[in-house]
Design a protein around this motif. Structure first.
Motif, PDB file in Angstrom:
ATOM      1  N   UNK A   1       0.838  -1.206   0.000  1.00 52.67           N
ATOM      2  CA  UNK A   1       0.000   0.000   0.000  1.00 52.67           C
ATOM      3  C   UNK A   1       0.873   1.256   0.000  1.00 52.67           C
ATOM      4  N   UNK A   2       1.958   1.236   0.766  1.00 52.48           N
ATOM      5  CA  UNK A   2       2.828   2.416   0.863  1.00 52.48           C
ATOM      6  C   UNK A   2       3.550   2.719  -0.449  1.00 52.48           C
ATOM      7  N   UNK A   3       3.901   1.672  -1.223  1.00 52.92           N
ATOM      8  CA  UNK A   3       4.652   1.902  -2.455  1.00 52.92           C
ATOM      9  C   UNK A   3       3.741   2.028  -3.676  1.00 52.92           C
ATOM     10  N   UNK A   4       2.436   2.179  -3.427  1.00 49.63           N
ATOM     11  CA  UNK A   4       1.458   2.309  -4.517  1.00 49.63           C
ATOM     12  C   UNK A   4       0.898   3.723  -4.571  1.00 49.63           C
ATOM     13  N   UNK A   5       0.715   4.226  -5.784  1.00 51.50           N
ATOM     14  CA  UNK A   5       0.014   5.497  -5.960  1.00 51.50           C
ATOM     15  C   UNK A   5      -1.468   5.287  -5.686  1.00 51.50           C
ATOM     16  N   UNK A   6      -2.084   6.200  -4.935  1.00 56.28           N
ATOM     17  CA  UNK A   6      -3.502   6.138  -4.646  1.00 56.28           C
ATOM     18  C   UNK A   6      -4.149   7.454  -5.054  1.00 56.28           C
ATOM     19  N   UNK A   7      -5.474   7.464  -5.071  1.00 50.99           N
ATOM     20  CA  UNK A   7      -6.185   8.688  -5.439  1.00 50.99           C
ATOM     21  C   UNK A   7      -5.863   9.826  -4.479  1.00 50.99           C
ATOM     22  N   UNK A   8      -5.571   9.466  -3.214  1.00 48.48           N
ATOM     23  CA  UNK A   8      -5.418  10.483  -2.178  1.00 48.48           C
ATOM     24  C   UNK A   8      -3.971  10.756  -1.775  1.00 48.48           C
TER      25      UNK A   8
ATOM     26  N   UNK B   1       8.904   5.646  -1.801  1.00 48.11           N
ATOM     27  CA  UNK B   1       9.935   4.813  -2.399  1.00 48.11           C
ATOM     28  C   UNK B   1      10.152   3.591  -1.501  1.00 48.11           C
ATOM     29  N   UNK B   2      10.542   2.441  -2.092  1.00 47.19           N
ATOM     30  CA  UNK B   2      10.657   1.198  -1.311  1.00 47.19           C
ATOM     31  C   UNK B   2      11.505   1.316  -0.052  1.00 47.19           C
ATOM     32  N   UNK B   3      12.637   2.012  -0.121  1.00 46.85           N
ATOM     33  CA  UNK B   3      13.498   2.092   1.069  1.00 46.85           C
ATOM     34  C   UNK B   3      12.816   2.891   2.183  1.00 46.85           C
ATOM     35  N   UNK B   4      11.960   3.828   1.820  1.00 44.38           N
ATOM     36  CA  UNK B   4      11.224   4.586   2.826  1.00 44.38           C
ATOM     37  C   UNK B   4      10.138   3.717   3.471  1.00 44.38           C
ATOM     38  N   UNK B   5       9.487   2.878   2.655  1.00 40.03           N
ATOM     39  CA  UNK B   5       8.468   1.973   3.187  1.00 40.03           C
ATOM     40  C   UNK B   5       9.106   0.944   4.128  1.00 40.03           C
ATOM     41  N   UNK B   6      10.275   0.442   3.760  1.00 38.54           N
ATOM     42  CA  UNK B   6      10.999  -0.494   4.620  1.00 38.54           C
ATOM     43  C   UNK B   6      11.362   0.184   5.944  1.00 38.54           C
ATOM     44  N   UNK B   7      11.796   1.419   5.856  1.00 42.79           N
ATOM     45  CA  UNK B   7      12.147   2.163   7.072  1.00 42.79           C
ATOM     46  C   UNK B   7      10.930   2.290   7.988  1.00 42.79           C
ATOM     47  N   UNK B   8       9.764   2.527   7.394  1.00 47.21           N
ATOM     48  CA  UNK B   8       8.532   2.616   8.191  1.00 47.21           C
ATOM     49  C   UNK B   8       8.262   1.293   8.910  1.00 47.21           C
ATOM     50  N   UNK B   9       8.391   0.180   8.189  1.00 41.69           N
ATOM     51  CA  UNK B   9       8.151  -1.129   8.806  1.00 41.69           C
ATOM     52  C   UNK B   9       9.134  -1.391   9.941  1.00 41.69           C
ATOM     53  N   UNK B  10      10.405  -1.091   9.701  1.00 38.82           N
ATOM     54  CA  UNK B  10      11.424  -1.330  10.729  1.00 38.82           C
ATOM     55  C   UNK B  10      11.174  -0.474  11.968  1.00 38.82           C
ATOM     56  N   UNK B  11      10.759   0.763  11.749  1.00 35.96           N
ATOM     57  CA  UNK B  11      10.482   1.661  12.882  1.00 35.96           C
ATOM     58  C   UNK B  11       9.224   1.249  13.651  1.00 35.96           C
ATOM     59  N   UNK B  12       8.368   0.438  12.987  1.00 36.24           N
ATOM     60  CA  UNK B  12       7.110   0.041  13.619  1.00 36.24           C
ATOM     61  C   UNK B  12       7.156  -1.374  14.192  1.00 36.24           C
ATOM     62  N   UNK B  13       8.352  -1.991  14.155  1.00 31.53           N
ATOM     63  CA  UNK B  13       8.492  -3.321  14.735  1.00 31.53           C
ATOM     64  C   UNK B  13       8.202  -3.270  16.234  1.00 31.53           C
ATOM     65  N   UNK B  14       7.612  -4.333  16.714  1.00 34.34           N
ATOM     66  CA  UNK B  14       7.285  -4.518  18.133  1.00 34.34           C
ATOM     67  C   UNK B  14       6.089  -3.686  18.592  1.00 34.34           C
ATOM     68  N   UNK B  15       5.713  -2.663  17.839  1.00 33.61           N
ATOM     69  CA  UNK B  15       4.485  -1.927  18.182  1.00 33.61           C
ATOM     70  C   UNK B  15       3.364  -2.364  17.249  1.00 33.61           C
ATOM     71  N   UNK B  16       3.617  -2.268  15.936  1.00 31.54           N
ATOM     72  CA  UNK B  16       2.610  -2.679  14.958  1.00 31.54           C
ATOM     73  C   UNK B  16       2.893  -4.044  14.349  1.00 31.54           C
TER      74      UNK B  16
END
Length: 356
Positions: free
Chosen positions: A248-255, A260-275
């Motif tokens: 979802x993060x690396x896809x263009x949406x209407x809104x 970029x993939x490395x930014x989406x990966x960074x989001x996942x890594x930062x959200x480990x253990x919480x989300x």
């Protein structure tokens, strides 16, 4: 080939990747020369960038699943989400056969570094998201040592994880502005509706339907529909949560525009253990290309080039073909730098485009 912004496309350039329409058919095939009318048409479909043939890069991105499997998946997902089948069980054997083909294709490949290089229009988000999330989830399952039967359960549940959205009004799903509380509550219901559809109408086994029910739950209890935590969430739903959010993060949406993939990966890594489950994320990052082949990048030396190859053992350290030196001057002779062998080099930025 290389990736360029559509606004920088010129007549005579040759398309290097198929572009699919909203219903999953090939809109414009690879190999077609671009004209102003074709470029205009792509803009109308919400295409942001494209891959073009480029002799300077001499690169080719190999798909992890065949074009035939991809188009079969698009047809099935399109049928499911358009409620074509009155008796939903008619399509269940087709779904099982498709998922089996995807699993077999992935198991037959030794080392996979996934480049998400398909060009999507805004209107075909559901088709690509369903397929991509399925591929990502199955790859995680393989990394976790799942046998074929468990991969089948995971694949079927992932392919249909958003099926409950067929009961949500489209104007709410694609709303550009902030959702009102009632609208958000309605969207959250797609998990429960999806579970009911898969268990009651499709007659799938419980652990398939639970993927639809729990894929928006989060470890800290902040998810929905029940606010479950950690061990209360089935592992397969945790897997799909990671794959679902990344795609979802690396896809263009209407809104919004994609990350970029490395930014989406960074989001996942930062959200480990919480989300997200940190062990699942650790398996996920082993096969995702942080810097996609064909992507323009800047090194710490200020040299600029194009990613031309991924290193399976070092996904964050690809081979970069340099076209501009540290002063911004075009090199007379390009050079390749393997970041896995030259640790004093590293990528500091990803560009939208690079004139070469």
């Amino acid at each position: 080939m290389r990736r360029i912004l559509l606004k920088n496309a010129k007549e005579g350039m040759v398309l290097a990747r198929d572009i699919y329409s909203e219903d999953g058919k090939v809109l414009i095939a690879s190999g077609q020369k671009l004209t102003n009318s074709v470029i205009k048409r792509l803009k109308e479909f919400g295409v942001y960038d494209i891959y073009i043939v480029d002799d300077n890069t001499e690169i080719y991105i190999e798909d992890v699943i065949t074009k035939e499997i991809k188009e079969e998946a698009f047809e099935i997902v399109n049928d499911v989400f358009s409620s074509k089948y009155i008796n939903t069980q008619e399509i269940t054997p087709e779904i099982k056969e498709l998922v089996s083909k995807i699993i077999s294709s992935l198991l037959n490949q030794k080392e996979i570094i996934l480049n998400l290089c398909d060009i999507r229009t805004v209107g075909n988000y559901t088709l690509f998201h369903s397929l991509n999330t399925t591929v990502l989830s199955i790859l995680i399952g393989i990394k976790l040592g799942y046998d074929f039967d468990k991969l089948m359960v995971l694949g079927m549940g992932t392919l249909l994880h958003d099926i409950g959205k067929i009961k949500i009004p489209k104007n709410i799903l694609s709303k550009r502005g902030p959702l009102q509380e009632k609208e958000y509550e309605m969207i959250k219901m797609h998990t429960i509706v999806g579970y009911d559809i898969l268990s009651s109408e499709y007659k799938f086994e419980q652990n398939v339907a639970e993927i639809a029910l729990f894929h928006h739950e989060r470890l800290d209890g902040s998810g929905y529909p029940f606010g479950k935590t950690r061990d209360e969430i089935p592992q397969m739903a945790k897997i799909v949560a990671v794959a679902d959010v990344f795609d979802a993060l690396v896809s263009d949406r209407e809104f919004r525009k994609r990350l970029k993939p490395h930014m989406a990966i960074e989001y996942l890594l930062n959200s480990c253990s919480t989300h997200f489950d940190s062990y699942i994320v650790s398996k996920f990052v082993t096969f995702i290309s942080l810097f996609q082949i064909g992507t323009p990048v800047v090194l710490n030396t200020r040299e600029k080039g194009i990613v031309v190859h991924n290193n399976p053992k070092f996904p964050s350290r690809p081979i970069v073909r340099i076209f501009y030196d540290s002063e911004g001057k075009r090199l007379a002779f390009r050079k390749d730098i393997d970041l896995a062998l030259n640790f004093h080099y590293y990528i500091v930025d990803v560009l939208d485009d690079l004139e070469i």
